[in-house]
Design a protein around this motif. Structure first.
Motif, PDB file in Angstrom:
ATOM      1  N   LEU A 536      -4.615  26.460 -14.896  1.00 49.76           N
ATOM      2  CA  LEU A 536      -4.039  27.732 -15.332  1.00 49.76           C
ATOM      3  C   LEU A 536      -5.072  28.853 -15.276  1.00 49.76           C
ATOM      4  N   ALA A 537      -6.258  28.608 -15.828  1.00 50.67           N
ATOM      5  CA  ALA A 537      -7.293  29.647 -15.852  1.00 50.67           C
ATOM      6  C   ALA A 537      -7.730  30.016 -14.438  1.00 50.67           C
ATOM      7  N   THR A 538      -7.862  29.020 -13.553  1.00 49.97           N
ATOM      8  CA  THR A 538      -8.298  29.287 -12.181  1.00 49.97           C
ATOM      9  C   THR A 538      -7.258  30.081 -11.409  1.00 49.97           C
ATOM     10  N   VAL A 539      -6.014  29.634 -11.453  1.00 54.45           N
ATOM     11  CA  VAL A 539      -4.941  30.312 -10.724  1.00 54.45           C
ATOM     12  C   VAL A 539      -4.754  31.736 -11.265  1.00 54.45           C
ATOM     13  N   ASP A 540      -4.769  31.864 -12.592  1.00 52.34           N
ATOM     14  CA  ASP A 540      -4.599  33.193 -13.176  1.00 52.34           C
ATOM     15  C   ASP A 540      -5.749  34.121 -12.803  1.00 52.34           C
ATOM     16  N   ASN A 541      -6.981  33.592 -12.815  1.00 57.72           N
ATOM     17  CA  ASN A 541      -8.122  34.431 -12.477  1.00 57.72           C
ATOM     18  C   ASN A 541      -8.085  34.857 -11.007  1.00 57.72           C
ATOM     19  N   ALA A 542      -7.631  33.949 -10.144  1.00 54.03           N
ATOM     20  CA  ALA A 542      -7.453  34.316  -8.734  1.00 54.03           C
ATOM     21  C   ALA A 542      -6.424  35.438  -8.613  1.00 54.03           C
ATOM     22  N   ARG A 543      -5.364  35.325  -9.396  1.00 55.75           N
ATOM     23  CA  ARG A 543      -4.336  36.376  -9.410  1.00 55.75           C
ATOM     24  C   ARG A 543      -4.930  37.711  -9.854  1.00 55.75           C
ATOM     25  N   VAL A 544      -5.729  37.685 -10.932  1.00 56.50           N
ATOM     26  CA  VAL A 544      -6.364  38.908 -11.441  1.00 56.50           C
ATOM     27  C   VAL A 544      -7.240  39.543 -10.369  1.00 56.50           C
ATOM     28  N   LYS A 545      -8.040  38.705  -9.687  1.00 50.34           N
ATOM     29  CA  LYS A 545      -8.950  39.221  -8.667  1.00 50.34           C
ATOM     30  C   LYS A 545      -8.155  39.833  -7.497  1.00 50.34           C
ATOM     31  N   LEU A 546      -7.099  39.164  -7.063  1.00 49.24           N
ATOM     32  CA  LEU A 546      -6.294  39.669  -5.946  1.00 49.24           C
ATOM     33  C   LEU A 546      -5.630  40.995  -6.310  1.00 49.24           C
ATOM     34  N   GLU A 547      -5.016  41.059  -7.491  1.00 46.93           N
ATOM     35  CA  GLU A 547      -4.320  42.275  -7.892  1.00 46.93           C
ATOM     36  C   GLU A 547      -5.315  43.407  -8.109  1.00 46.93           C
ATOM     37  N   GLY A 548      -6.521  43.067  -8.562  1.00 43.73           N
ATOM     38  CA  GLY A 548      -7.561  44.075  -8.716  1.00 43.73           C
ATOM     39  C   GLY A 548      -7.980  44.681  -7.390  1.00 43.73           C
ATOM     40  N   GLN A 549      -7.770  43.926  -6.298  1.00 43.06           N
ATOM     41  CA  GLN A 549      -8.081  44.413  -4.946  1.00 43.06           C
ATOM     42  C   GLN A 549      -6.874  45.086  -4.299  1.00 43.06           C
ATOM     43  N   GLY A 550      -5.786  45.234  -5.088  1.00 38.70           N
ATOM     44  CA  GLY A 550      -4.586  45.870  -4.558  1.00 38.70           C
ATOM     45  C   GLY A 550      -3.729  44.952  -3.719  1.00 38.70           C
ATOM     46  N   GLN A 551      -3.944  43.624  -3.837  1.00 33.65           N
ATOM     47  CA  GLN A 551      -3.168  42.669  -3.067  1.00 33.65           C
ATOM     48  C   GLN A 551      -2.094  42.028  -3.951  1.00 33.65           C
ATOM     49  N   VAL A 552      -1.090  41.449  -3.292  1.00 37.61           N
ATOM     50  CA  VAL A 552      -0.040  40.735  -4.015  1.00 37.61           C
ATOM     51  C   VAL A 552      -0.472  39.289  -4.203  1.00 37.61           C
ATOM     52  N   ALA A 553      -0.353  38.807  -5.427  1.00 35.41           N
ATOM     53  CA  ALA A 553      -0.722  37.412  -5.708  1.00 35.41           C
ATOM     54  C   ALA A 553       0.473  36.512  -5.415  1.00 35.41           C
ATOM     55  N   THR A 554       0.534  35.996  -4.207  1.00 35.92           N
ATOM     56  CA  THR A 554       1.551  35.015  -3.841  1.00 35.92           C
ATOM     57  C   THR A 554       0.908  33.628  -3.854  1.00 35.92           C
ATOM     58  N   VAL A 555       1.735  32.602  -3.714  1.00 33.45           N
ATOM     59  CA  VAL A 555       1.189  31.237  -3.655  1.00 33.45           C
ATOM     60  C   VAL A 555       0.190  31.143  -2.516  1.00 33.45           C
ATOM     61  N   GLU A 556       0.559  31.702  -1.353  1.00 31.96           N
ATOM     62  CA  GLU A 556      -0.322  31.613  -0.183  1.00 31.96           C
ATOM     63  C   GLU A 556      -1.643  32.352  -0.409  1.00 31.96           C
ATOM     64  N   SER A 557      -1.573  33.556  -1.001  1.00 36.70           N
ATOM     65  CA  SER A 557      -2.807  34.331  -1.185  1.00 36.70           C
ATOM     66  C   SER A 557      -3.703  33.711  -2.251  1.00 36.70           C
TER      67      SER A 557
END
Length: 594
Positions: A536-557
């Motif tokens: 949970l922490a890893t996936v969520d943190n990846a999501r935070v980093k992606l959205e912080g870069q202006g990207q959409v956090a999809t399963v693939e990304s």
């Protein structure tokens, strides 16, 4: 005036300082900063456009904390009187077209400068009509003034709190717009694909997608608030409507204009500004709307979600501007523009899925903008009431005590708060039968920070998931041990946490800081395994980093982010980081921290 208030001349409450005169020969690339009108934006300092001079000035002319910096001369009368307050000392002075008002009552008087109380006097003054405020003008400004300094400070504090809320909303809106723009860049170009869609994207000339029609008739003079026909004028595409027209605003009683069909894509036909401005489109979602003159109407010939193309066209404006021409009036060569090829998904469901994501973002931004407008109106009303004494703020003993507690809370450092939270985690999760290790504590601390909307940028990527080294070596963990809130032992299983003899002392801090709800929420993870928390922490943190870069956090990304992380890529060899588990975890992340 109300009891306890008096009218005073502004100049009785402080002093006016005149700005520095300098010549072009004094300007250097690195010297003393000179604040000018352009350095005040939205009542705050802005340092994007700076001028430095090689000149010595009297220390009195350096900007000090509490100085109110005012524009007193400008080519635009609208900018006369705009101001900002210095929240600290600056190694800077101010130019000849600026003045500084220096006062021990600066926080209160700054709010007056922002209100109609002072601004109306500036506008009504004869000097202001020639775009300047003189020292003599300042000498005649009258202000309402509470005798009690505590009342002044309280009014300033209340209005400043409202300001900070407004600024926070503006920052949030700007952030959401950046995320939306990044989402558009990625989804509408196919750089990132939504989960569940694998179909092809193909290039099509726009004339294979649309047939061109032209609007006609109608003008502003023919509009009527209670007209029987809905209508759109070409200028409204510039000024009112975004990529999708949710509601048609104008009406007419005239039977003019081209009749719309749901899904028509509208572009203006001409402008007097620049060609790029003509690459502005809007989709009308209603039938039977009358479309006025100088509107290009692109009506689909094939099955297509025209909203997708309306969001796409601004990304292509640097290419599409070649289809504009003119000098005084610039026209869009719409028929020629239809020869241009665009890349779109073959599957209309993918087009619509992408549009729905962007539409949800638009709705959220619009909601925040509506909230911002309301808060600004409330602030404006509050200024009129508080700064004239029509509403008095009287603090009770209880309120004063509560303020003292809140001030104490503000003094707690991030490290001390981490110590309290770590200790609270140990208090809730420690069980002598089940060792409580560092990995679990670290992940729970991360999840707490996410729920508390705290900044998690300090968490770096380590093999066991997000990890903040400061907490262990310099911060919260060390403080918690020193205060006997927790104890730690090192063994074969690593670092283990247990309750310290003074752990009960954290309860007061928990109550003062208002974090009980987040800690109660955290208890829901008691039965989660270490692996589940790590995922949970890893996936969520990846999501935070992606959205912080202006990207959409999809399963693939998210999967791509993990696989490209030197610390995390090995996780993908473990069953708990399989694609389906990452997909489920990403959904949980959105539900928990949306």
């Amino acid at each position: 005036m109300v009891k306890g208030w008096n009218e005073k001349l502004l100049i009785e409450c402080g002093e006016i300082l005149q700005g520095l005169t300098y010549s072009p020969n004094d300007v250097v690339s690195d010297g003393l900063l000179v604040l000018r009108s352009s350095n005040i934006q939205n009542e705050q300092f802005n340092f994007n456009d700076c001028v430095f001079v090689n000149k010595k000035v009297d220390e009195k002319l350096l900007i000090r904390e509490g100085d109110i910096v005012i524009c007193v001369r400008n080519g635009s009368s609208k900018l006369i009187g705009k101001s900002a307050i210095a929240h600290r000392d600056y190694n800077a002075t101010f130019g000849a077209f600026m003045s500084v008002f220096r006062s021990e009552y600066a926080q209160y008087i700054f709010q007056l400068f922002r209100s109609s109380i002072i601004q109306d006097q500036i506008r009504n003054n004869s000097s202001a009509t020639i775009n300047q405020i003189t020292k003599n003008d300042f000498n005649h400004i009258v202000i309402p003034f509470p005798d009690d300094y505590t009342e002044q400070a309280t009014i300033a504090s209340v209005l400043s709190d409202m300001d900070e809320y407004i600024f926070s909303l503006e920052r949030l809106i700007a952030k959401k717009k950046n995320i939306k723009q990044g989402t558009i860049q990625n989804l509408l170009t196919g750089k990132i694909r939504l989960e569940g869609f694998k179909g092809k994207w193909n290039k099509k000339a726009m004339d294979k997608i649309f047939k061109l029609h032209k609007g006609f008739g109608l003008s502003k003079e023919k509009l009527s608030p209670n007209g029987k026909n809905k209508c759109i004028l070409y200028g409204e595409i510039f000024t009112i409507y975004k990529e999708v027209i949710g509601k048609v605003n104008s009406k007419t009683d005239f039977n003019e204009g081209y009749i719309s069909k749901k899904g028509d894509l509208l572009l203006p036909g001409s402008t007097t500004t620049t060609g790029v401005d003509l690459i502005k489109s809007a989709v009308v979602l209603e039938n039977n709307v009358r479309l006025g003159g100088d509107i290009n109407i692109l009506r689909p010939k094939i099955e297509v979600d025209t909203r997708f193309i309306s969001y796409l066209l601004p990304l292509l404006k640097n290419d599409l501007v070649q289809y504009t021409q003119g000098i005084t009036i610039i026209h869009l060569q719409s028929q020629k523009m239809l020869e241009y090829e665009i890349s779109i998904p073959d599957d209309i469901k993918e087009q619509t899925a992408i549009v729905n994501i962007i539409g949800d973002m638009d709705a959220e931004i619009e909601m925040l903008q509506t909230k911002l407008r309301k808060v600004k109106l409330v602030k404006q009303g509050a200024m009129q009431q508080l700064l004239t004494g029509k509403i008095r703020i009287v603090k009770t003993i209880k309120q004063t005590q509560e303020d003292a507690v809140q001030n104490k809370v503000k003094e707690y450092s991030k490290d001390f708060m981490d110590a309290v939270i770590i200790s609270a985690i140990v208090d809730k999760f420690y069980n002598p039968k089940y060792p409580l290790g560092r990995v679990k504590v670290t992940k729970l601390l991360y999840l707490f920070d996410r729920k508390h909307k705290a900044d998690v940028s300090g968490f770096c990527e380590k093999a066991a998931g997000p990890y903040d080294p400061r907490v262990r070596y310099n911060g919260g963990e060390k403080i918690a041990i020193q205060n006997n809130y927790i104890t730690i032992t090192e063994g074969k299983q690593g670092t283990m946490f247990a309750k310290g003899k003074d752990i009960a002392n954290i309860q007061d801090y928990i109550q003062h800081c208002g974090i009980s709800a987040e800690l109660d929420w955290l208890e829901g993870f008691k039965m989660w395994t270490r692996d589940e928390l790590e995922v949970l922490a890893t996936v969520d943190n990846a999501r935070v980093k992606l959205e912080g870069q202006g990207q959409v956090a999809t399963v693939e990304s998210v999967i791509s982010y993990i696989e490209n992380s030197s610390e995390w890529k090995a996780k993908r060899t473990r069953e708990v980081f399989a694609d389906d588990i990452i997909e489920d975890t990403l959904k949980k992340s959105r539900e928990m921290f949306n």
